[in-house]
Design a protein around this motif. Structure first.
Motif, PDB file in Angstrom:
ATOM      1  N   GLU A 179       0.810  -1.225   0.000  1.00 17.13           N
ATOM      2  CA  GLU A 179       0.000   0.000   0.000  1.00 17.13           C
ATOM      3  C   GLU A 179       0.838   1.267   0.000  1.00 17.13           C
ATOM      4  O   GLU A 179       0.368   2.335  -0.385  1.00 17.13           O
ATOM      5  CB  GLU A 179      -0.953  -0.003   1.189  1.00 17.13           C
ATOM      6  N   TYR A 180       2.109   1.152   0.378  1.00 12.54           N
ATOM      7  CA  TYR A 180       2.973   2.336   0.418  1.00 12.54           C
ATOM      8  C   TYR A 180       3.893   2.423  -0.789  1.00 12.54           C
ATOM      9  O   TYR A 180       4.058   3.503  -1.365  1.00 12.54           O
ATOM     10  CB  TYR A 180       3.774   2.346   1.724  1.00 12.54           C
ATOM     11  N   VAL A 181       4.511   1.313  -1.199  1.00 14.91           N
ATOM     12  CA  VAL A 181       5.477   1.381  -2.295  1.00 14.91           C
ATOM     13  C   VAL A 181       5.097   0.517  -3.491  1.00 14.91           C
ATOM     14  O   VAL A 181       5.885   0.352  -4.416  1.00 14.91           O
ATOM     15  CB  VAL A 181       6.897   0.999  -1.805  1.00 14.91           C
ATOM     16  N   GLY A 182       3.884  -0.041  -3.514  1.00 17.95           N
ATOM     17  CA  GLY A 182       3.413  -0.701  -4.722  1.00 17.95           C
ATOM     18  C   GLY A 182       2.947   0.330  -5.740  1.00 17.95           C
ATOM     19  O   GLY A 182       2.902   1.540  -5.460  1.00 17.95           O
ATOM     20  N   SER A 196      -7.524  10.151  -3.968  1.00 21.40           N
ATOM     21  CA  SER A 196      -8.046   8.809  -4.200  1.00 21.40           C
ATOM     22  C   SER A 196      -9.181   8.848  -5.214  1.00 21.40           C
ATOM     23  O   SER A 196      -9.314   7.942  -6.040  1.00 21.40           O
ATOM     24  CB  SER A 196      -8.538   8.220  -2.872  1.00 21.40           C
ATOM     25  N   VAL A 197      -9.996   9.905  -5.171  1.00 21.29           N
ATOM     26  CA  VAL A 197     -11.114  10.026  -6.102  1.00 21.29           C
ATOM     27  C   VAL A 197     -10.606  10.100  -7.538  1.00 21.29           C
ATOM     28  O   VAL A 197     -11.113   9.418  -8.439  1.00 21.29           O
ATOM     29  CB  VAL A 197     -11.968  11.273  -5.771  1.00 21.29           C
ATOM     30  N   GLU A 253       1.872  11.927   8.381  1.00 22.76           N
ATOM     31  CA  GLU A 253       0.751  12.230   7.491  1.00 22.76           C
ATOM     32  C   GLU A 253       0.677  11.240   6.336  1.00 22.76           C
ATOM     33  O   GLU A 253      -0.401  10.770   5.965  1.00 22.76           O
ATOM     34  CB  GLU A 253       0.891  13.658   6.961  1.00 22.76           C
ATOM     35  N   LEU A 254       1.836  10.911   5.758  1.00 18.33           N
ATOM     36  CA  LEU A 254       1.848   9.980   4.629  1.00 18.33           C
ATOM     37  C   LEU A 254       1.511   8.562   5.092  1.00 18.33           C
ATOM     38  O   LEU A 254       0.856   7.801   4.363  1.00 18.33           O
ATOM     39  CB  LEU A 254       3.221  10.007   3.937  1.00 18.33           C
ATOM     40  N   TYR A 255       1.941   8.203   6.288  1.00 16.07           N
ATOM     41  CA  TYR A 255       1.590   6.895   6.847  1.00 16.07           C
ATOM     42  C   TYR A 255       0.076   6.781   6.993  1.00 16.07           C
ATOM     43  O   TYR A 255      -0.529   5.775   6.592  1.00 16.07           O
ATOM     44  CB  TYR A 255       2.275   6.725   8.208  1.00 16.07           C
ATOM     45  N   ALA A 260      -5.518   5.157   5.172  1.00 16.92           N
ATOM     46  CA  ALA A 260      -6.826   5.635   4.730  1.00 16.92           C
ATOM     47  C   ALA A 260      -7.149   5.133   3.329  1.00 16.92           C
ATOM     48  O   ALA A 260      -8.281   4.717   3.044  1.00 16.92           O
ATOM     49  CB  ALA A 260      -6.864   7.163   4.772  1.00 16.92           C
ATOM     50  N   GLN A 261      -6.138   5.172   2.443  1.00 17.80           N
ATOM     51  CA  GLN A 261      -6.328   4.670   1.078  1.00 17.80           C
ATOM     52  C   GLN A 261      -6.702   3.191   1.102  1.00 17.80           C
ATOM     53  O   GLN A 261      -7.633   2.754   0.415  1.00 17.80           O
ATOM     54  CB  GLN A 261      -5.038   4.875   0.283  1.00 17.80           C
ATOM     55  N   TYR A 262      -5.987   2.422   1.900  1.00 17.33           N
ATOM     56  CA  TYR A 262      -6.236   0.987   1.961  1.00 17.33           C
ATOM     57  C   TYR A 262      -7.628   0.698   2.517  1.00 17.33           C
ATOM     58  O   TYR A 262      -8.368  -0.137   1.977  1.00 17.33           O
ATOM     59  CB  TYR A 262      -5.170   0.323   2.827  1.00 17.33           C
TER      60      TYR A 262
END
Length: 589
Positions: A179-182, A196-197, A253-255, A260-262
């Motif tokens: 989810e972070y580096v894929g 994300s939208v 924040e990025l973590y 949140a994306q996942y």
């Protein structure tokens, strides 16, 4: 008095519309013009053959009765005109028309669901399909892999409608590391859009030729040097290519954006399957905590090294108070500095003292504090557990299963090849836990006629020793590059000890194809009279090429000789379905 020449007005049968009636129609046509022009442009691009369709499943090129996941499915997630990562979904075939007695299961996930570095035989689909056929002999069981390296939750969500269209009886999910580096990860070189939208919208529009044309134009006018700088990376490993060298601290924040994306994508995915009435088996994911230090962490200070050295050289029974003071000091440093490497080293000392429960706390914390996020943090499994309850999915505790098969409950090199890819026994443990979950689920799936033992399933695992050796070579190459070492190192593989290892090395070096590896292995096993390996190889070949009637007939005959009659009948049916060779039908019995 003169008669008036004025005539009464003539009433027309087709009155002219008034301006009030025409005006709405005019504006409607005017408003529709951009859409009509877009549709015209889309039609023209399709007419001249520009771009490509991007369905997940395509017909078998030699046998239209079968479908297969398209090998280049990654193109769905890479802008048109950009060189995609060299990752594929291995060819695997299932019937285009689901049989009346069909039982169809799909697997979703990343490289560790796809069986990397062994290939399809070590994947969830590979390890489960034959076992489930033997467990449901009255059903035509198909377990289809859609997992591949480098992708993440966006790919699973994008594939959902394609999978639902194939009438799945269940979906198995083992995912969360990428989810972070894929691809489209929040910290990847080939990341998604900031929103994300917009990322979801981009994925929805990508099948359209006009959108592909705009992407290609955008790529063509990109600043000079963009593609040139990427070209040398093609020789690096996929991990080296995807990582941005952008470090992501725990709770930053990025973590939080990655979590949140996942959660958004997985929530939508599970909601889609719930609405379609498809049972989902969602697994916790595992990684190497016992033997893999953080890839990115502050170095140890002199005082920290000294405290660790004093602990290592002390006799705990002689001065427990002194050790307790040192431990407290180290714990405070870890908490205050969020120091991943220090947490890992403290975990190693606790492990050496066989204080495994305490060691696990610090080794898991070391993984979570690793700022280069190739391993899923603990929060990913928390999301899995929450969403499994929310959507009525079956939670499959594969992390727990791997821990139960590890010394002290600490997952490490016993079952892991490096940071997160299991070795063959590790993959088998994961597949076995899914199998037990499928066997226990009797509300939406039929009850198993036969529950195959773990020992029998391990004996029948569909992986050859030559493939295992090729996997060893791939891992040696992977760990000779970033992030395992700062600079890529030359790989020197040991000489092969036998013909199986030699075949594996030749396959790894691209000197032979996978088909040649299998054919030569089969010839060797036949010459040696090794019937179990001859049968295993024949079954692997028959599953890889359902259009080859002779392979199906051979598999059916060997199974019949072993008394495995229901399996033999399955391959006889596939043989009968296969086209004849040069007009000469093959005897399927």
């Amino acid at each position: 008095m003169k008669k008036s020449h004025r005539q009464p007005p003539v009433q027309s049968s087709n009155p002219v519309p008034s301006n009030n009636a025409v005006r709405p129609l005019f504006w409607l046509v005017l408003a529709a013009m951009p859409l009509l022009l877009l549709l015209l442009a889309e039609g023209l691009l399709r007419l001249v053959g520009f771009g490509m369709d991007l369905p997940l499943f395509v017909p078998h090129p030699a046998h239209p009765a079968y479908l297969t996941p398209r090998p280049d499915a990654v193109l769905r997630f890479v802008p048109t005109g950009v060189t995609p990562p060299n990752v594929t979904i291995e060819p695997q075939y299932f019937l285009a028309e689901k049989p009346a007695n069909g039982l169809r299961i799909f697997v979703q996930g990343e490289s560790s669901a796809a069986g990397y570095p062994y290939g399809l035989g070590a994947s969830l689909a590979g390890l489960l399909e034959g076992r489930l056929r033997r467990s449901w002999p009255e059903h035509q069981v198909e377990v289809i892999n859609t997992a591949m390296s480098a992708v993440n939750s966006y790919s699973m969500l994008s594939y959902a409608n394609d999978i639902i269209a194939q009438q799945p009886d269940a979906v198995l999910i083992y995912a969360g590391h990428n989810e972070y580096v894929g691809i489209l990860g929040v910290g990847a070189a080939e990341s998604g859009l900031d929103s994300s939208v917009f990322t979801r919208l981009s994925l929805a529009l990508r099948p359209y030729r006009l959108y592909q044309a705009v992407e290609q134009l955008t790529t063509a006018i990109a600043p000079a040097g963009t593609e040139q700088t990427a070209a040398p990376q093609q020789k690096r490993t996929l991990m080296a290519r995807l990582a941005k060298s952008q470090f992501i601290a725990l709770h930053s924040e990025l973590y939080q954006a990655g979590l949140a994306q996942y959660q958004r994508n997985l929530t939508t995915l599970l909601g889609n399957y719930q609405q379609a009435g498809v049972p989902v088996f969602l697994a916790t994911v595992a990684s190497n905590i016992a033997d893999q230090p953080p890839f990115q962490s502050p170095p140890l200070t002199t005082s920290q090294r000294q405290l660790l050295a004093e602990l290592a050289s002390s006799n705990p029974g002689a001065d427990p108070k002194s050790n307790a003071i040192k431990l407290a000091a180290l714990r405070d440093m870890i908490e205050e500095q969020q120091h991943g490497l220090l947490a890992f080293e403290l975990g190693q000392w606790l492990r050496s003292q066989q204080r495994f429960d305490e060691a696990k706390i610090y080794l898991e914390l070391a993984r979570d504090l690793d700022q280069l996020r190739f391993r899923a943090p603990s929060d990913i499994n928390k999301i899995h557990r929450q969403l499994a309850v929310a959507f009525g999915a079956t939670l499959v505790e594969t992390e727990q299963a791997l821990a139960q098969h590890s010394t002290g409950g600490l997952i490490g090199r016993e079952l892991m090849l490096e940071h997160l890819h299991p070795n063959l026994p590790g993959y088998f443990v994961i597949a076995d836990r899914f199998y037990q979950a499928l066997a226990a689920q009797q509300q939406q799936l039929p009850k198993m006629t036969v529950q195959e033992s773990t020992a029998q399933a391990w004996t029948l695992r569909p992986v050859l020793p030559a493939e295992e050796y090729a996997a060893f070579a791939r891992i040696a190459t992977l760990t000779a590059d970033y992030p395992f070492v700062e600079k890529a190192q030359p790989v020197q593989l040991p000489k092969a000890n036998d013909w199986q290892q030699q075949l594996g090395l030749d396959f790894f070096a691209d000197n032979i194809s996978w088909l040649t590896l299998m054919q030569q292995s089969l010839a060797k096993y036949q010459a040696a009279g090794d019937l179990p390996m001859q049968l295993k190889t024949s079954l692997i070949l028959a599953d890889a090429m359902p259009e080859q009637a002779q392979l199906q007939a051979t598999a059916a005959r060997l199974l019949q000789q072993q008394g495995r009659h229901s399996e033999s009948q399955y391959y006889q049916q596939r043989c009968q379905r296969a086209p004849s060779i040069a007009g000469r039908p093959v005897s399927c019995r």
